[in-house]
Design an enzyme around this catalytic site. Structure first.
Site, PDB file in Angstrom:
ATOM      1  NE  ARG A  51      12.547  33.814  21.340  1.00  0.00           N
ATOM      2  CZ  ARG A  51      13.802  33.929  21.729  1.00  0.00           C
ATOM      3  NH1 ARG A  51      14.144  33.696  22.977  1.00  0.00           N
ATOM      4  NH2 ARG A  51      14.729  34.277  20.857  1.00  0.00           N
ATOM      5  CD  GLU A  83      -0.115   1.320   6.734  1.00  0.00           C
ATOM      6  OE1 GLU A  83      -1.320   1.405   6.507  1.00  0.00           O
ATOM      7  OE2 GLU A  83       0.356   0.783   7.752  1.00  0.00           O
ATOM      8  N   GLY A 115      11.874  28.661  15.872  1.00  0.00           N
ATOM      9  CA  GLY A 115      13.157  29.228  15.436  1.00  0.00           C
ATOM     10  C   GLY A 115      14.339  28.349  15.807  1.00  0.00           C
TER      11      GLY A 115
HETATM   12  N1  CAA Z   1      -9.447  -3.591  -2.145  1.00  0.00           N
HETATM   13  C1  CAA Z   1      -9.650  -4.786  -2.747  1.00  0.00           C
HETATM   14  N2  CAA Z   1      -9.144  -5.092  -3.957  1.00  0.00           N
HETATM   15  C2  CAA Z   1      -8.398  -4.161  -4.579  1.00  0.00           C
HETATM   16  C3  CAA Z   1      -8.149  -2.899  -4.015  1.00  0.00           C
HETATM   17  C4  CAA Z   1      -8.717  -2.625  -2.740  1.00  0.00           C
HETATM   18  N3  CAA Z   1      -8.542  -1.454  -2.131  1.00  0.00           N
HETATM   19  N4  CAA Z   1      -7.366  -2.189  -4.850  1.00  0.00           N
HETATM   20  C5  CAA Z   1      -7.129  -2.962  -5.931  1.00  0.00           C
HETATM   21  N5  CAA Z   1      -7.749  -4.160  -5.751  1.00  0.00           N
HETATM   22  C6  CAA Z   1      -7.792  -5.270  -6.705  1.00  0.00           C
HETATM   23  C7  CAA Z   1      -8.328  -4.786  -8.038  1.00  0.00           C
HETATM   24  O1  CAA Z   1      -9.735  -4.803  -8.072  1.00  0.00           O
HETATM   25  C8  CAA Z   1      -7.702  -5.782  -8.992  1.00  0.00           C
HETATM   26  O2  CAA Z   1      -8.441  -6.995  -9.002  1.00  0.00           O
HETATM   27  P1  CAA Z   1      -9.345  -7.407 -10.305  1.00  0.00           P
HETATM   28  O3  CAA Z   1      -8.383  -7.458 -11.455  1.00  0.00           O
HETATM   29  O4  CAA Z   1      -9.902  -8.734  -9.910  1.00  0.00           O
HETATM   30  O5  CAA Z   1     -10.342  -6.308 -10.441  1.00  0.00           O
HETATM   31  C9  CAA Z   1      -6.359  -6.097  -8.360  1.00  0.00           C
HETATM   32  O6  CAA Z   1      -6.481  -5.754  -6.972  1.00  0.00           O
HETATM   33  C10 CAA Z   1      -5.237  -5.307  -8.992  1.00  0.00           C
HETATM   34  O7  CAA Z   1      -5.553  -3.951  -8.894  1.00  0.00           O
HETATM   35  P2  CAA Z   1      -4.882  -2.842  -9.789  1.00  0.00           P
HETATM   36  O8  CAA Z   1      -4.994  -3.244 -11.229  1.00  0.00           O
HETATM   37  O9  CAA Z   1      -5.434  -1.517  -9.383  1.00  0.00           O
HETATM   38  O10 CAA Z   1      -3.321  -2.995  -9.364  1.00  0.00           O
HETATM   39  P3  CAA Z   1      -2.069  -2.112  -9.709  1.00  0.00           P
HETATM   40  O11 CAA Z   1      -0.916  -3.012  -9.941  1.00  0.00           O
HETATM   41  O12 CAA Z   1      -2.394  -1.079 -10.740  1.00  0.00           O
HETATM   42  O13 CAA Z   1      -1.759  -1.374  -8.289  1.00  0.00           O
HETATM   43  C11 CAA Z   1      -1.877   0.318  -6.624  1.00  0.00           C
HETATM   44  C12 CAA Z   1      -2.620  -0.551  -7.650  1.00  0.00           C
HETATM   45  C13 CAA Z   1      -2.952   1.157  -5.965  1.00  0.00           C
HETATM   46  C14 CAA Z   1      -0.830   1.204  -7.237  1.00  0.00           C
HETATM   47  C15 CAA Z   1      -1.228  -0.627  -5.560  1.00  0.00           C
HETATM   48  O14 CAA Z   1      -0.124  -1.342  -6.103  1.00  0.00           O
HETATM   49  C16 CAA Z   1      -0.726   0.129  -4.323  1.00  0.00           C
HETATM   50  O15 CAA Z   1      -1.512   0.451  -3.449  1.00  0.00           O
HETATM   51  N6  CAA Z   1       0.585   0.383  -4.262  1.00  0.00           N
HETATM   52  C17 CAA Z   1       1.180   0.932  -3.042  1.00  0.00           C
HETATM   53  C18 CAA Z   1       1.682  -0.185  -2.179  1.00  0.00           C
HETATM   54  C19 CAA Z   1       1.655   0.159  -0.739  1.00  0.00           C
HETATM   55  O16 CAA Z   1       0.749   0.812  -0.237  1.00  0.00           O
HETATM   56  N7  CAA Z   1       2.630  -0.324  -0.011  1.00  0.00           N
HETATM   57  C20 CAA Z   1       2.666  -0.125   1.401  1.00  0.00           C
HETATM   58  C21 CAA Z   1       3.661  -1.020   2.014  1.00  0.00           C
HETATM   59  S1  CAA Z   1       3.170  -1.546   3.591  1.00  0.00           S
HETATM   60  C22 CAA Z   1       3.591  -0.365   4.687  1.00  0.00           C
HETATM   61  O17 CAA Z   1       4.048   0.694   4.376  1.00  0.00           O
HETATM   62  C23 CAA Z   1       3.238  -0.741   6.073  1.00  0.00           C
HETATM   63  C24 CAA Z   1       4.214  -0.443   7.086  1.00  0.00           C
HETATM   64  O18 CAA Z   1       4.973  -1.291   7.491  1.00  0.00           O
HETATM   65  C25 CAA Z   1       4.195   0.887   7.738  1.00  0.00           C
END
Ligand code: CAA
Length: 379
Positions: free
Chosen positions: A262, A357, A333
């Site tokens: 360009r 996710e 642009g």
């Molecule tokens: N691996 C294994 N276990 C896990 C973990 C992981 N990565 N993360 C948390 N846990 C466990 C914790 O250890 C806990 O267990 P214990 O009590 O036995 O220790 C339990 O899970 C609860 O964990 P939290 O107390 O941390 O849970 P929370 O309610 O505070 O939530 C959060 C945590 C990270 C906010 C979670 O809710 C989250 O990731 N939210 C986002 C949801 C998401 O990503 N959605 C995507 C939708 S799917 C999509 O988009 C796909 C598509 O189609 C394109």
């Protein structure tokens, strides 16, 4: 990249150029998904790339997988996403499924014959996933599911769904995970979303009305469903990050190509220092994101899954995709804003990478929680 990865990427590049690219402008405008394209990707072995060969997968590494996703995303972010979500379902079946579940569901997903989908979100529980309302009530021989899941990638074209539903009390510990398949009585598809981007990837509600799911379709024990979902998402987030890199790289390539030809003020616009600084930053951010994604892949390939690193890769690579695609539109642009060039499509496709996710705000929450834990352990 090793020799094998170079060959894999080269073959995929040829497939994308001949079988996907010619359809993209039309299919983006009309919202058309072509299953034969997904199955064509299956013929290259990339629809089940990290799954062992005994289940029909390619038995390759996360590094190989991310190179493949990056290459597909350079042509089509939505088809790369279809592959990544279906692969996340497979990673869940592989990690948490029993032998008969793996044998029954994996081969048709790994081959690309069928597509997998992941159903966690609901209208009022997106980021706060543990607050879901869909119920799975225990009955003789199985469970009765009731509720609606929202924003489900590949709903309607997928056959195998990993569905999280409440079998117990409030919070994460009351959630269980189930394998639900297309055609089960009481399982139907709701509203198809009209979206800014990802137009060739269907996104719909899925609805459960007294849907009976046999007990053998539950993954792990009751109450383990949240861990199943989070474990799957750790891997899924790295895949979304790799797609972000492909998206950014294509926008960068288009911006360089255009700016070298360009002419304005009697010189190529590339030769203006203001534009060079922009392009240098776009390239540097893309490369830095790629290193972070590869570092997350390395942790998965060496069996040291690291949620913090997975979230960092997703955060950085998808913010980069948004920034780089937006800057590419600026470099082009006026024509950059039209569908004459693909950069506006990549900019629209980049936006939702910052949302799916786990929003990038949620990735920061995950990273911060890990940092706090690490600090407390070493204090
Ligand atoms: N691996 C294994 N276990 C896990 C973990 C992981 N990565 N993360 C948390 N846990 C466990 C914790 O250890 C806990 O267990 P214990 O009590 O036995 O220790 C339990 O899970 C609860 O964990 P939290 O107390 O941390 O849970 P929370 O309610 O505070 O939530 C959060 C945590 C990270 C906010 C979670 O809710 C989250 O990731 N939210 C986002 C949801 C998401 O990503 N959605 C995507 C939708 S799917 C999509 O988009 C796909 C598509 O189609 C394109």
């Amino acid at each position: 990249m090793n020799e094998f990865q170079k060959e894999l990427v080269l073959n995929l590049k040829k497939f994308c150029e001949t079988s996907i690219e010619p359809h993209m402008e039309h299919d983006d405008a009309s919202g058309t998904f072509r299953k034969e394209i997904f199955q064509g990707l299956g013929d290259y072995g990339v629809t089940g790339i990290t799954i062992p060969e005994e289940f029909g997968g390619a038995g390759l590494s996360y590094m190989d997988y991310c190179y493949a996703l990056e290459e597909i995303a350079k042509t089509s972010v939505p088809y790369a996403v279809t592959v990544s979500v279906s692969s996340m379902v497979q990673s869940i079946l592989l990690e948490f499924g029993n032998k008969s579940q793996k044998e029954k569901y994996l081969p048709e997903l790994t081959s690309g014959k069928e597509i997998g989908a992941f159903a966690l979100s609901e209208s009022h529980s997106g980021s706060d996933a543990a607050n879901m309302k869909t119920t799975a009530k225990k009955v003789e021989g199985g469970y009765i599911l009731n509720g609606t899941k929202m924003w489900i990638t590949s709903a309607g074209v997928a056959k195998t769904y990993i569905v999280m539903a409440r079998t117990g009390g409030e919070g994460a510990k009351g959630i269980s995970a189930f394998i639900v398949t297309d055609g089960m009585k009481g399982f139907s598809y709701g509203k198809a979303e009209k979206k800014m981007g990802w137009k060739t990837s269907p996104t719909r509600e899925i609805v459960f009305e007294n849907c009976f799911v046999p007990e053998e379709n539950r993954l792990l024990d009751e109450g383990q469903g949240f861990k199943v979902a989070m474990g799957g998402l750790d891997r899924g987030r790295v895949a979304i990050a790799a797609i972000g890199i492909g998206c950014a790289q294509r926008a960068l390539d288009e911006a360089i190509k255009y700016s070298l030809t360009r002419q304005q003020f009697k010189q190529a616009i590339f030769d203006f220092q203001g534009l060079q600084f922009m392009i240098a930053d776009m390239a540097t951010e893309t490369e830095a994101s790629r290193f972070l994604v590869h570092s997350a892949c390395h942790s998965l390939d060496t069996n040291r899954p690291n949620s913090k690193l997975c979230s960092m890769a997703k955060l950085k690579a998808t913010d980069t995709a948004m920034k780089v695609t937006t800057d590419a539109v600026q470099v082009l642009g006026g024509v950059g804003y039209t569908s004459e060039y693909p950069v506006e499509r990549f900019m629209r496709d980049a936006k939702v990478l910052q949302i799916v996710e786990g929003t990038n705000q949620i990735q920061r929450v995950v990273i911060a929680r890990h940092l706090k834990k690490e600090y407390e352990q070493h204090a």
